[in-house]
Write a protein that holds these residues in place. Structure first.
Motif, PDB file in Angstrom:
ATOM      1  N   THR A 177       0.834  -1.215   0.000  1.00 63.08           N
ATOM      2  CA  THR A 177       0.000   0.000   0.000  1.00 63.08           C
ATOM      3  C   THR A 177       0.866   1.262   0.000  1.00 63.08           C
ATOM      4  N   ILE A 180       2.349   1.815  -3.365  1.00 69.57           N
ATOM      5  CA  ILE A 180       1.377   2.367  -4.327  1.00 69.57           C
ATOM      6  C   ILE A 180       1.290   3.885  -4.165  1.00 69.57           C
ATOM      7  N   SER A 183       4.575   5.434  -5.630  1.00 69.47           N
ATOM      8  CA  SER A 183       4.721   5.442  -7.093  1.00 69.47           C
ATOM      9  C   SER A 183       3.678   6.349  -7.742  1.00 69.47           C
ATOM     10  N   THR A 184       2.496   6.462  -7.131  1.00 69.27           N
ATOM     11  CA  THR A 184       1.504   7.402  -7.662  1.00 69.27           C
ATOM     12  C   THR A 184       2.032   8.832  -7.550  1.00 69.27           C
ATOM     13  N   ALA A 192       2.188   1.735 -10.102  1.00 68.96           N
ATOM     14  CA  ALA A 192       1.120   1.835  -9.093  1.00 68.96           C
ATOM     15  C   ALA A 192      -0.014   0.875  -9.418  1.00 68.96           C
ATOM     16  N   LEU A 195       1.076  -2.727  -8.820  1.00 68.14           N
ATOM     17  CA  LEU A 195       1.072  -3.025  -7.380  1.00 68.14           C
ATOM     18  C   LEU A 195      -0.351  -3.214  -6.864  1.00 68.14           C
ATOM     19  N   GLY A 196      -1.235  -2.353  -7.361  1.00 72.32           N
ATOM     20  CA  GLY A 196      -2.642  -2.461  -6.955  1.00 72.32           C
ATOM     21  C   GLY A 196      -3.232  -3.800  -7.356  1.00 72.32           C
TER      22      GLY A 196
END
Ligand SMILES: Nc1ncnc2c1ncn2[C@@H]1O[C@H](COP(=O)(O)OP(=O)(O)O)[C@@H](O)[C@H]1O
Ligand SMILES: [Mg+2]
Lengths: 220, 243
Positions: A177, A180, A183-184, A192, A195-196
């Protein structure tokens, strides 16, 4: 898959897995106790537990941060078994606190759903109080697995508390989390999203595994 | 006559502020079948719970053999385990028939259950379905499993709380036969709650009539049914008791 990504996945599972184990060990007995016993103060305890079930993770993160920080009440003691901030252990502490009221609450509901007369019958067959509680828990097993699933759902996807007490340190406390979020922020949307998806897949697989735990009784 | 199994002396049970049971004297003899009859709400189930030591009397003492129990002296586990009860609703665990029957043995830490479970299931005529899930049984089968689960422990006292209410005549007949066999074969002491006067007549050696928490009359079955001492008993036996 890069080694770095693998480490992040493994740490996510470790932190939330250990936290879930701790919450189950604490939450299930609390749920059984609250479900089976009548005593003064029970309603207050249940109200507190319900509050805990909906408590914002960031607030728990803040609380754990303050308690564990060097100048905090526990952090300043400098004891070996009290985790330092910005470690996986600190993240486990925060996630356990988030998760155990969920496990306890759903376990209580499951146990209270078992016919009262069953416990009396079990006592009549010679059970001790503990044996009777265990039997009732077994009868409520589908609900207990739901309790564990709810506890897991509350932490595997949680970002606020792990960010605060873990610090999202690369190679040390970075989990899915928080990765994410990072990277966002850096504009790496492909990473992102990847990863999500991984997080989603893990959650799905874990829930499938839990369903198996509910076993054949689920199909009846 | 040998010493009674139970002797109740001036016991009462109060829930909240309502006294639902008030028994001055009642002895239960070893090896007898005692029927407790009376209208709904008379306190029959409450009395059975006291005899099973599931609850303690609010006042008075229950003597079980040489032990005396009261509010401030609860029976130890090994005494509690000499008595068991079958309720009106079978209350089976969500497991197989076999797992239900061996449950009480497992509670007692008994490992070698297979033979005993088989024998108990045979006694209730269900030896052919040990692996069936309890929640798929018919009402009569479920109640027979409940009975097997109790008798497998070879209890000294078996309490039965309306065990055949809502069952078909075939299963009523079967269960009554099992009850009689248990009493004759093993000398099990049985206390049977029923509001069916005919069942009491068929099974019991002695009958007690409860009304509003009080024992109105206890006597041997012959006297109870043919020469009741109390007009209320007479009315109940005739079947024109209003309740
Ligand atoms: N746990 C309890 N709390 C309050 N009242 C109860 C409880 N159990 C039984 N009673 C009351 O005690 C009375 C006797 O009940 P019970 O022993 O079940 O009667 P019976 O089995 O003869 O029908 C009833 O009026 C019932 O409402
Ligand atoms: Mg009753």
């Amino acid at each position: 898959m890069s080694e770095e990504l693998l480490e992040i996945i493994i740490l996510s599972l470790q932190v939330s897995g250990v936290a879930l184990l701790i919450s189950a060990l604490i939450g299930i007995p609390i749920g059984v106790f609250l479900g089976l016993n009548r005593f003064t103060g029970r309603r207050l305890l249940i109200a507190l537990m319900y509050t805990g079930m909906g408590f914002p993770p960031v607030v728990i993160g803040l609380f754990v941060y303050l308690v564990l920080s060097r100048s905090g009440p526990l952090g300043s003691l400098n004891l070996p078994f009290i985790p330092a901030l910005f470690t996986p252990a600190a993240m486990v502490v925060a996630q356990s606190i988030i998760s155990f009221p969920l496990v306890a609450g759903f376990t209580m509901a499951a146990v209270m759903g078992v016919d009262k007369r069953l416990r009396q019958q079990v006592m009549a067959l010679g059970a001790t109080k503990q044996q009777a509680a265990l039997t009732v828990l077994m009868e409520a097993r589908i609900g207990v697995v739901v309790a564990i699933i709810a506890g897991f759902g509350g932490i595997i996807s949680e970002v606020g508390a792990v960010m605060m007490v873990g610090g999202n340190i690369e190679g040390r406390t970075r989990v899915l989390t928080t990765a994410i979020v990072l990277s966002t922020r850096q504009g790496d949307f492909n990473l992102a999203i990847a990863l999500g998806l991984i997080l989603l897949a893990i959650t799905f697989l874990v829930n499938v595994a839990m369903l198996r735990l509910q076993g054949k009784s689920f199909d009846e | 006559m040998s010493a009674p199994v139970y002797t109740l002396d001036q016991i009462s049970k109060t829930y909240n502020t309502r006294r639902v049971l008030e028994v001055e004297q009642l002895a239960i003899q070893k090896g007898e079948i005692l029927a407790l009859v009376g209208p709904s709400g008379a306190g029959k189930s409450t009395l059975l719970r006291l005899l099973n030591f599931l609850e303690q009397p609010t006042q008075g003492k229950i003597q079980f053999h040489a032990f005396e129990f009261s509010v401030d002296k609860e029976p130890p586990l090994d005494v509690r385990r000499r008595v068991t009860m079958v309720f009106q609703h079978p209350m089976l665990l969500n497991r197989s028939v076999e797992a239900n029957v061996k449950y009480g043995l497992e509670l007692r830490g008994i490992r070698d259950t297979q033979e005993r479970v088989k024998q108990a299931l045979a006694e209730v005529g269900l030896e052919h379905i040990p692996n069936q899930k309890a929640n798929t049984l018919s009402g009569g089968e479920a109640q027979r499993v409940a009975l097997a689960r109790a008798i497998v422990m070879q209890p000294e006292v078996l309490l039965l709380d309306e065990p055949t209410a809502n069952l078909d005549p075939y299963n009523v007949g079967l269960i009554e036969k099992i009850i009689l066999h248990l009493n004759q074969q093993y000398g099990t002491t049985l206390v049977l709650v029923t509001h069916n006067v005919f069942q009491a007549k068929r099974l019991a050696q002695r009958v007690a009539f409860l009304l509003d928490g009080k024992v109105i009359e206890v006597s041997d079955a012959e006297t109870f049914f043919n020469h009741p001492q109390d007009p209320r008993t007479a009315a109940f036996v005739r079947g024109d008791m209003v309740y």
